[in-house]
Structure formats: structure tokens, C-alpha cells
Design an enzyme around this catalytic site. Structure first.
Site, PDB file in Angstrom:
ATOM      1  N   TYR A  81      -2.307  -0.602  10.515  1.00  0.00           N
ATOM      2  CA  TYR A  81      -2.325  -0.940   9.094  1.00  0.00           C
ATOM      3  C   TYR A  81      -1.036  -0.493   8.405  1.00  0.00           C
ATOM      4  O   TYR A  81      -0.381  -1.261   7.698  1.00  0.00           O
ATOM      5  CB  TYR A  81      -3.555  -0.279   8.442  1.00  0.00           C
ATOM      6  CG  TYR A  81      -3.645  -0.472   6.945  1.00  0.00           C
ATOM      7  CD1 TYR A  81      -4.011  -1.701   6.403  1.00  0.00           C
ATOM      8  CD2 TYR A  81      -3.372   0.588   6.074  1.00  0.00           C
ATOM      9  CE1 TYR A  81      -4.095  -1.877   5.034  1.00  0.00           C
ATOM     10  CE2 TYR A  81      -3.450   0.422   4.695  1.00  0.00           C
ATOM     11  CZ  TYR A  81      -3.812  -0.819   4.184  1.00  0.00           C
ATOM     12  OH  TYR A  81      -3.885  -0.997   2.826  1.00  0.00           O
TER      13      TYR A  81
ATOM     14  N   SER B  16       0.851  -1.194   0.000  1.00  0.00           N
ATOM     15  CA  SER B  16       0.000   0.000   0.000  1.00  0.00           C
ATOM     16  C   SER B  16       0.883   1.237   0.000  1.00  0.00           C
ATOM     17  O   SER B  16       2.011   1.200   0.513  1.00  0.00           O
ATOM     18  CB  SER B  16      -0.871   0.013   1.259  1.00  0.00           C
ATOM     19  OG  SER B  16      -1.524   1.257   1.386  1.00  0.00           O
TER      20      SER B  16
HETATM   21  P1  NAD Z   1     -10.931  -6.510  -0.807  1.00  0.00           P
HETATM   22  O1  NAD Z   1     -11.455  -6.480   0.588  1.00  0.00           O
HETATM   23  O2  NAD Z   1     -11.878  -6.302  -1.910  1.00  0.00           O
HETATM   24  O3  NAD Z   1     -10.140  -7.875  -1.014  1.00  0.00           O
HETATM   25  C1  NAD Z   1      -9.341  -8.447  -0.019  1.00  0.00           C
HETATM   26  C2  NAD Z   1      -9.626  -9.937   0.027  1.00  0.00           C
HETATM   27  O4  NAD Z   1      -8.767 -10.547   0.983  1.00  0.00           O
HETATM   28  C3  NAD Z   1     -11.041 -10.266   0.440  1.00  0.00           C
HETATM   29  O5  NAD Z   1     -11.695 -11.070  -0.515  1.00  0.00           O
HETATM   30  C4  NAD Z   1     -10.878 -10.988   1.760  1.00  0.00           C
HETATM   31  O6  NAD Z   1     -11.857 -12.004   1.973  1.00  0.00           O
HETATM   32  C5  NAD Z   1      -9.508 -11.553   1.658  1.00  0.00           C
HETATM   33  N1  NAD Z   1      -8.929 -11.859   2.945  1.00  0.00           N
HETATM   34  C6  NAD Z   1      -8.976 -11.104   4.053  1.00  0.00           C
HETATM   35  N2  NAD Z   1      -8.382 -11.741   5.071  1.00  0.00           N
HETATM   36  C7  NAD Z   1      -7.944 -12.911   4.602  1.00  0.00           C
HETATM   37  C8  NAD Z   1      -7.259 -14.000   5.183  1.00  0.00           C
HETATM   38  N3  NAD Z   1      -6.907 -14.005   6.469  1.00  0.00           N
HETATM   39  N4  NAD Z   1      -6.966 -15.060   4.409  1.00  0.00           N
HETATM   40  C9  NAD Z   1      -7.334 -15.073   3.119  1.00  0.00           C
HETATM   41  N5  NAD Z   1      -7.994 -14.081   2.526  1.00  0.00           N
HETATM   42  C10 NAD Z   1      -8.303 -12.998   3.266  1.00  0.00           C
HETATM   43  O7  NAD Z   1      -9.785  -5.430  -0.857  1.00  0.00           O
HETATM   44  P2  NAD Z   1      -8.845  -4.952  -2.053  1.00  0.00           P
HETATM   45  O8  NAD Z   1      -9.017  -3.509  -2.203  1.00  0.00           O
HETATM   46  O9  NAD Z   1      -8.995  -5.794  -3.221  1.00  0.00           O
HETATM   47  O10 NAD Z   1      -7.441  -5.172  -1.359  1.00  0.00           O
HETATM   48  C11 NAD Z   1      -6.457  -6.070  -1.820  1.00  0.00           C
HETATM   49  C12 NAD Z   1      -5.108  -5.704  -1.241  1.00  0.00           C
HETATM   50  O11 NAD Z   1      -4.770  -4.382  -1.656  1.00  0.00           O
HETATM   51  C13 NAD Z   1      -5.066  -5.670   0.267  1.00  0.00           C
HETATM   52  O12 NAD Z   1      -3.852  -6.186   0.743  1.00  0.00           O
HETATM   53  C14 NAD Z   1      -5.123  -4.200   0.594  1.00  0.00           C
HETATM   54  O13 NAD Z   1      -4.524  -3.854   1.806  1.00  0.00           O
HETATM   55  C15 NAD Z   1      -4.348  -3.616  -0.565  1.00  0.00           C
HETATM   56  N6  NAD Z   1      -4.649  -2.201  -0.784  1.00  0.00           N
HETATM   57  C16 NAD Z   1      -5.860  -1.819  -1.211  1.00  0.00           C
HETATM   58  C17 NAD Z   1      -6.104  -0.483  -1.396  1.00  0.00           C
HETATM   59  C18 NAD Z   1      -7.439   0.016  -1.833  1.00  0.00           C
HETATM   60  O14 NAD Z   1      -7.608   1.226  -1.866  1.00  0.00           O
HETATM   61  N7  NAD Z   1      -8.379  -0.830  -2.177  1.00  0.00           N
HETATM   62  C19 NAD Z   1      -5.103   0.467  -1.171  1.00  0.00           C
HETATM   63  C20 NAD Z   1      -3.866   0.019  -0.759  1.00  0.00           C
HETATM   64  C21 NAD Z   1      -3.644  -1.304  -0.555  1.00  0.00           C
END
Ligand code: NAD
Length: 700
Positions: A590, A577
Site C-alpha cells: 500500500y 495518503s
Molecule cells: P472508501 O473505501 O470508503 O472509498 C474508496 C472507493 O473506491 C470505494 O467506493 C470503492 O468501491 C472504490 N474503488 C475501489 N477500487 C476501485 C476500482 N478498481 N475502480 C473504481 N473504484 C474503486 O475509502 P476512502 O477512505 O474514502 O478512501 C478514498 C481514498 O483515500 C483512497 O485512495 C484511500 O487510499 C485514500 N486514503 C484514505 C485514508 C483513510 O483513512 N480513509 C487515509 C489515507 C488515504
């Protein structure tokens, strides 16, 4: 799959109400699809059907007879009308005058396009003459296991006579082509009451005056063979009886999970392969049997079989009772090498002056007593289909060896088919493989926004993808949607919690059994949380650390173990991130966990380099669309911390970015796809921000 037991008789599925409402080409297609939908009647892509149909000539309006015959490529079970080539029958007949004899028969294929009716772009197949010159309106050429079992015995002529009397004739083995077409016509002329022919070492031809009659004859003839085998084999143990007992299903999968990446590593240096595991009853009966070594060495018979499976499999010396898996693994390099050496010997012995260069000398089929069959090919569907073909070959060997002596094709004949210039031309016409063809990827958090987009991006480039997520329901929905878009072969799903050591181990084992190993690991599962430090409960801190730091460690560690065993390098991408680089208020847990992730990636880049494993990071920021993170509390907390309503957030982030653009999951997926692919072959230890520009997170 062929089971020669009474319960397995073929049912007549012809429906007059359906068929009578169709025109003649429609009925031909109906018959073809009915026949091809049952693997006992013909194998995938094998065999062809035809009809000689009177039609109006588009230029003169005169009635002409048109041969409709399954065109080059395709599968009778799944084809549509456009899968038939259409040719003027009178022009095809005139080709006979141009035929100079067997030595020039391949040249005749070049004349077929000149006979095309109605500008049909579907290329006519090499098998066209086998249908054209038989004086019957409808002809089926099928590869039924039960009939090939007769055709592949040393006394196939006598057995054909014993099973069918004079109703079905017999012709000696000959490669499909113009001469075989003339031989069939000569047979029909000499045997006006015959309803078909068994072709030695190959398959069955049957005919009739209507589509229905032809279909029913084909079924009746195959059922006769099935019933005859029933009588002959009752009470006899197949393949000389069992030499070893099967392991239980979980233990079989565990052995496959260990063996497959080892084999994949040994055979995938030039072109990566995808694996397929089959431990069905038919396979186990064969691989456990006393006759396995002798029969496997004889090679497959029907040309379709060995084009897909190579002439023979590699039998591994696993003994389920002694549990000598470590020794088998130690001996694998030698066994694989010996197979390649044998294959090169076969090529050298049989090559012609104009033969194409030797193709991949590695085995396609690997047989493991007590465990099952492993097959490897350049994509999952091809690996699965190779396995299905070998099951056809097993069925043939079971039948043939129970009533006589089973015969593979003579080596030179097999070679002449495998390296046939027309076959080579077909291979050359195949589209170039996609950038990630043969690659296997595992994506955690695949049921979420960025994970799903990443899986799509990798699938589009030809990779096979294992979707991993803790959310079983969302995972199933994602898998179903991706399977619809990219085909069920390329997609698998495993429910796992990335913080659970055993579950992570099992997830990687599943990737090995389903696809043979791994090339790309996208560690992306995640959560987000927001709280001022004083209000950050230990449980919240630990949850962030567990999923985003420990979870990434566990997943990466298992990936590394697998990459090292497989020896083909690999690519790991961490989805961290912007907050892992840039501090942010009210999100210490986080941000700190994401910073740990980034540093873990740097450390792993160092450890991975000597074994060709690259480790890179993609940092998204503010990807609201499609993200589950942004549907919950995090969205409200982030809005509150900027004094905004939740609806204003997207615009707020857009305006905050240097480029004034929103970031979408597919933008992040694009960066992941790049780092995962060979386009980034010279990059490791890198961080790629996908945040529409943010000065705070510039790397330095
Ligand atoms: P999202 O919530 O849509 O997807 C995350 C997925 O991870 C979910 O389907 C969830 O069920 C799964 N998950 C959570 N805990 C888990 C576990 N213990 N074991 C297995 N699966 C698990 O979110 P996203 O936006 O697609 O995020 C994906 C990645 O991107 C994450 O690591 C998040 O921190 C990072 N990220 C996202 C953003 C954003 O703005 N969306 C920004 C920076 C970083």
C-alpha cells in the site's frame, strides 16, 4: 415535446372532487400546475395564468377584487401559491390614466409595485397588464407548440380564422407590455363572444368565468389546433423529407463525445459552459431533413424560445454517410468564429443608443445531422432547458412549414426583446454564479467516504459531477442521495474499474456526452491492505499497484487527453495518503503504491503546466468515519499492529496527531475543493496533508 399526431391530444385532467375542496386561489394554482406540467401546453417558465378574486382588504375589511397573476420568474407547472403576485384591480385600472403611450410603456412597470395587495413580496411580471385589463375572471396565456405553429406562419391571421372561425381572434405581433394589455382589452370589447386570441409570433390567450371553464377552454383550443394539423399534414413528410439517415445510438453518442469538448473549449474561454445532448426523434427528424439549413437560418419565433436559444442555431456540416468528423472538428474554430461574427453584426445593426453591452456572442444550440442537438449554457439545467426550448421551436417549424411559410420574428423585434432594458434588469438581479459554476468534475471512488464528501463539496460550489466507482450499488445510492440534495441535473454516475483501460476511456466519454467536457479530475478510488513483507502475496502487491498506481495513471492519462483537446486547462487532484510519504510497518504494498501515486502527480505537474493543467495531491490520514476501507480487514490489522481493539483506533489516531483531532471525510474534501478551484490557481505539484498534524509526513 409536441407531437402533432392524434395520439397526442391533451386529456382533460381536471378533477372536480379535488378542485371543489379548494378555495379560489387554490383552484388557480391547481389549474396552473395542470397546464404547466405538459410541455405541449407551455414551455418551461413560459406563459402565465391569472384570476380576479374577491378578498377582504387587510386594512378596511372591505371586499376588493385582487388580480392574482404569476409573478416575475417561475414556472406555472411547478410554482406554489407564493409564485403569484397579488395586485388591487382598481389600482391597476387607475394606471390607465397615467399611460402616455408606447414610447413610455416600460415606465408603467415601475408603477406595478404601488398596486401590491397585502404586502406580497413577489414582484409583478411585465405580463401583468395582459391579464389585468381583460374583463374576464380567469385568463390563461400559454405557449402551445401547435398554436404557435399557426402564429408563426406568414398568413397566421387567415389560418387562425380557418382553424377557429370567430371563436378565437388574432392580434398582430407586439412585445408584451402595457399597450398589448390595452389591445387585448379593446379586442375583447369589440368581440364579446370570443373565447381567446392568437398573438402573432407568440402564443395564445384564453379566458373563462371560472378556473375550470378557463382550463377546459385552453385545452379545447389547443386540441383543435392539434387535430387541424393532423388533418393537414397526414401523409406529408415533415421538413421536406430526410436528407441523411441517423447514425445508430452508440455512434451518435460517440460523435457527441468527440464534438462536445471541442465546442466547449472554443466557447468557454471567458465563462465555462456545461453541455447537454439530445438525440430524441423530434430532433433527429429536423437535423436530418432537407429543409434544415433554410429553416434553422430563419430563427425561432416565440420570444421565450429565442431568449433561451439565441435567435438561430449553428448547423455543423457533419455528413453521417461520409463520416467527415475530423474535417468538421478541423473546421470548428472557423464555424464558431463566423457565428460570433454574425451575432456581433446583428448586435451592431439593431442596437439602440441605450442598449446594454453585447452579451456572449457564442451559439447556444448546435445541430449535427445524423447525430442530434448539442446545447451549452452556464449550468446544466439551463443547457437542458435551452434544448427543450429548441425542441418547442422545431415543433413550431414542423407545423408552420407544413401548412404555410414559417416566419421567424423580424430581426429588430428579436433584438428589442433580447436587449430589452427590463430583461437586462432581470439578468442583473440574478444571483452571482457560484465559484465552480460551469465546471465539470469527475471523481473516482465516489461511492466511498472521501469521494462522496468531495462530490458534495464540489456540487455545493456549483460544479456538475460525474461519480465513478466500481461498486454499482453503492454508486446508485450515492447518486440518488446527491441528486436529492443538489438536483438531478448536476449529478451523473458511471460504473467503472479504474484498472480497465477501455472502461476508463468510456467513463470520460460519458462525462463529455453528459456535461460537455471536464475541468476537475479527482483520482481517489482506492483500497488498503496490510501484511508483513514475507506474507505479502504477489497478488496483494499487484492489486495495490493496479488500483493505486496503474489506475491513477490510466485515469490521469485519459484526463490529460481530454484537457488537451478541450484547451481550457484543468485541475487534477490525487488522493494519496500520509503513507505515501511516511513509511509504515506491515503495509509495504500500500505505502509503495501510494508513493508511486505521489511521484506520478509530480511528473504530471510538469507535463500539465504548459497546457494550464495543475496537478496536486491531498494526503489524508486515519479518516475512519464513512470510509469503507476502515470497515474491513484493514481496521482489524491496523488495530492488531498497535495492540489495540478496533474500538480504540479512532482515539488512538486522534492522540497520535499533533493537533489531537480526528480527521473526517469533509476535511479532506475541503482540501480537494480548494486545490480544484481557482483559489489554488497558482499551485501545482503540491502536497497538502490533511492528517491533523504528523511530523513524519511533513513535506520538505
Ligand atoms: P472508501 O473505501 O470508503 O472509498 C474508496 C472507493 O473506491 C470505494 O467506493 C470503492 O468501491 C472504490 N474503488 C475501489 N477500487 C476501485 C476500482 N478498481 N475502480 C473504481 N473504484 C474503486 O475509502 P476512502 O477512505 O474514502 O478512501 C478514498 C481514498 O483515500 C483512497 O485512495 C484511500 O487510499 C485514500 N486514503 C484514505 C485514508 C483513510 O483513512 N480513509 C487515509 C489515507 C488515504
Amino acid at each position: 415535446m409536441q407531437d402533432l399526431s392524434g395520439a397526442q391530444r391533451l386529456d382533460n385532467r381536471w378533477n372536480d372532487a379535488v378542485a371543489d375542496a379548494m378555495d379560489e386561489p387554490g383552484r388557480l394554482l391547481y389549474r396552473s400546475n395542470l397546464l404547466g406540467s405538459d410541455k405541449r401546453i407551455t414551455n418551461y417558465g413560459g406563459g402565465n395564468t391569472s384570476g380576479k378574486i374577491d378578498m377582504a382588504d387587510p386594512l378596511t375589511g372591505e371586499t376588493v377584487t385582487v388580480l392574482w397573476v404569476k409573478g416575475s420568474g417561475g414556472d406555472v407547472g411547478t410554482m406554489a401559491l407564493d409564485g403569484f403576485s397579488t395586485l388591487y384591480l382598481d389600482k391597476l385600472n387607475r394606471l390607465r390614466a397615467l399611460y402616455k403611450g408606447e414610447a413610455q410603456e416600460d415606465e408603467m412597470v415601475g408603477y406595478l409595485p404601488h398596486c401590491t395587495f397585502n404586502l406580497n413580496p413577489r414582484a409583478a411580471s411585465i405580463d401583468t397588464p395582459l391579464h389585468a385589463y381583460l374583463p374576464f375572471r380567469h385568463v390563461d396565456h400559454m405557449h402551445p407548440d401547435a398554436v404557435i405553429a399557426i402564429a408563426a406562419t406568414e398568413n397566421s391571421r387567415a389560418l387562425t380564422e380557418a382553424v377557429y372561425g370567430g371563436e378565437i381572434g388574432w392580434l398582430p405581433w407586439r412585445r408584451p407590455g402595457f399597450q398589448l394589455g390595452l389591445d387585448l382589452a379593446a379586442f375583447a370589447a369589440a368581440n364579446p363572444t370570443a373565447k381567446g386570441v392568437v398573438l402573432e409570433g407568440h402564443g395564445l390567450f384564453t379566458w373563462g368565468d371560472s378556473s375550470k371553464e378557463c382550463y377546459e377552454t385552453t385545452l379545447r383550443v389547443i386540441n383543435r389546433a392539434i387535430a387541424w394539423f393532423d388533418g393537414e399534414t397526414a401523409g406529408k413528410a415533415a421538413f421536406g423529407g430526410a436528407a441523411v439517415a441517423s447514425l445508430d445510438p452508440a455512434a451518435r453518442r460517440a460523435v457527441a463525445a468527440r464534438l462536445m469538448p471541442e465546442i466547449r473549449g472554443l466557447i468557454g474561454a471567458d465563462e465555462k459552459k456545461v453541455g447537454h445532448f439530445d438525440d430524441s426523434d423530434a430532433v433527429l427528424e429536423f437535423v436530418n431533413s432537407r429543409d434544415l439549413p433554410a429553416l434553422a437560418a430563419l430563427g425561432t419565433s416565440c420570444p421565450d424560445h429565442f431568449l433561451r436559444t439565441k435567435i438561430r442555431p449553428l448547423v455543423l456540416g457533419f455528413d453521417p454517410a461520409a463520416d467527415n468528423l475530423d474535417a468538421v472538428i478541423d473546421g470548428l474554430p472557423g464555424a464558431v468564429d463566423a457565428y460570433r461574427h454574425d451575432y456581433a453584426g446583428y448586435y451592431e445593426r439593431c442596437r439602440r443608443p441605450d442598449s446594454p453591452a453585447m452579451r456572449d456572442p457564442n451559439a447556444i444550440v448546435y445541430l449535427v445531422p445524423g447525430v442530434g442537438m448539442l446545447t451549452f449554457a452556464r449550468d446544466k439545467a439551463t443547457a437542458r432547458i435551452a434544448g427543450e426550448f429548441y425542441v418547442n421551436a422545431i415543433n413550431v417549424m414542423r407545423g408552420a412549414s407544413s401548412v404555410s411559410r414559417y416566419c421567424g420574428l423580424p430581426e429588430q423585434e428579436a433584438f428589442d426583446i433580447e436587449y430589452w432594458l427590463l430583461e437586462e434588469a432581470k439578468l442583473q438581479r440574478m444571483p452571482k454564479p457560484k465559484a465552480l459554476a460551469g465546471r465539470v468534475a469527475l471523481v473516482t471512488g465516489a461511492a466511498g467516504g472521501i469521494g462522496r464528501s468531495t462530490a458534495e463539496r464540489l456540487l455545493r460550489d456549483g460544479a456538475c459531477v460525474v461519480l465513478a466507482d466500481i461498486d454499482a450499488e453503492a454508486l446508485e445510492a450515492t447518486k440518488a442521495a446527491l441528486a436529492r440534495g443538489f438536483g438531478a441535473d448536476a449529478v451523473r454516475a458511471v460504473t467503472l474499474d479504474v484498472t480497465d483501460e477501455a472502461a476508463v476511456r468510456e467513463g470520460f466519454a460519458a462525462a463529455c456526452v453528459e456535461f460537455g467536457g471536464l475541468d476537475i479530475l479527482v483520482s481517489n478510488a482506492g483500497i488498503a491492505s496490510s501484511a508483513p513483507i514475507e506474507a505479502t502475496e504477489l497478488s496483494l502487491w499487484t492489486r495495490n499497484m493496479d488500483i493505486l498506481a496503474t489506475g491513477y495513471f490510466l485515469v490521469a492519462r485519459e484526463g490529460f487527453r481530454l484537457f488537451r483537446r478541450q484547451g481550457l486547462g484543468g485541475s487534477v487532484v490525487f488522493v494519496a495518503s500520509k503513507n505515501g510519504l511516511a513509511a509504515s510497518p506491515n503495509a509495504a504494498a500500500y505505502c509503495t503504491a501510494k508513493a508511486a501515486e505521489i511521484h506520478l502527480a509530480r511528473c504530471l505537474a510538469l507535463e500539465g503546466a504548459p497546457i494550464g493543467v495543475r496537478v496536486n495531491v491531498v494526503n489524508p490520514d486515519a479518516v475512519l468515519r464513512g470510509s469503507k476501507i476502515w470497515t474491513g480487514e484493514w481496521r482489524e490489522q491496523r488495530a492488531a499492529s498497535s495492540n489495540l481493539s478496533v474500538d480504540q483506533l479512532e482515539e488512538h489516531y486522534r492522540n497520535r496527531s499533533l493537533l489531537k483531532r480526528s480527521v473526517y471525510p469533509e476535511d479532506v474534501a475541503e482540501a480537494i475543493g480548494f486545490l480544484a478551484s481557482d483559489s489554488a490557481a497558482k499551485s501545482t505539484g503540491n502536497i497538502l496533508n490533511v492528517d491533523a498534524g504528523n511530523a513524519q509526513s511533513f513535506t520538505r
